[in-house]
Design a protein around this motif. Structure first.
Motif: not given
Length: 184
Positions: A106-116, A136-141, A165-175
């Motif tokens: 399966k393809v995975a996209v990793a998203i995280a947020t932080g204060a800084t 999982a195969v994690v996308v490069p972006t 976000v768009e770049r990571a989505a495109a990578e996931a869609a391609a994979l």
């Protein structure tokens, strides 16, 4: 041009305990970007699931359904705020419910947020290894957002972050094969 594949589903998993979460905002943006490729999307909010079932103390149909959705997805998008230099406890207990190699192929996209930007490496030192530990195969972006990249109380990511976000989505869609191969 996007191609619709009825068999492809995308599941977004929000590991944020907060209702007004920046990581959830980015998750929704990523799911929207992937939906434009014609796949079915579903968002799972771990904070809305019963804690005792997430801790495997009892069975619950909503938790079983969430696990089944992740197991049945072709693309998994995971978002979390960074707490104590890593992903949230909610995400940890949910991933503990998944069988070994549950996300193999399966393809995975990793998203995280932080204060800084101080915790930017939490993706590479925590979230990527978590996803890889279940195959999982994690996308490069990967996507990491900081407070200063959001407006309107965390509901509006800036253009540069949305471009990521768009770049990571495109990578996931391609994979995942959502984008037709280019003909020679």
């Amino acid at each position: 041009m996007a191609t619709t594949f009825d068999a492809v589903s995308i599941v977004g998993v929000s590991g944020s305990p907060a209702a007004g979460s920046r990581s959830r905002t980015l998750l929704e943006s990523a799911l929207g970007a992937l939906e434009r490729y014609g796949a079915r999307v579903r968002q799972i909010d771990l904070a809305g699931l019963p804690a005792d079932a997430l801790l495997a103390r009892r069975q619950d149909p909503t938790v079983a359904d969430a696990v089944a959705a992740v197991l049945g997805a072709r693309i998994i998008v995971v978002s979390t705020p960074v707490y104590r230099a890593t992903y949230s406890g909610l995400l940890k207990v949910f991933f503990d419910l998944l069988p070994q190699d549950a996300l193999a192929g399966k393809v995975a996209v990793a998203i995280a947020t932080g204060a800084t930007a101080a915790h930017l490496l939490a993706i590479d030192h925590g979230l990527r290894p978590l996803l890889a530990s279940v195959g999982a195969v994690v996308v490069p972006t990967s996507i990491y957002g900081v407070d200063s990249q959001f407006r309107d109380g965390g509901k509006a990511p800036d253009a540069a972050l949305l471009q990521h976000v768009e770049r990571a989505a495109a990578e996931a869609a391609a994979l995942a094969g959502l984008v037709p191969a280019l003909e020679e």
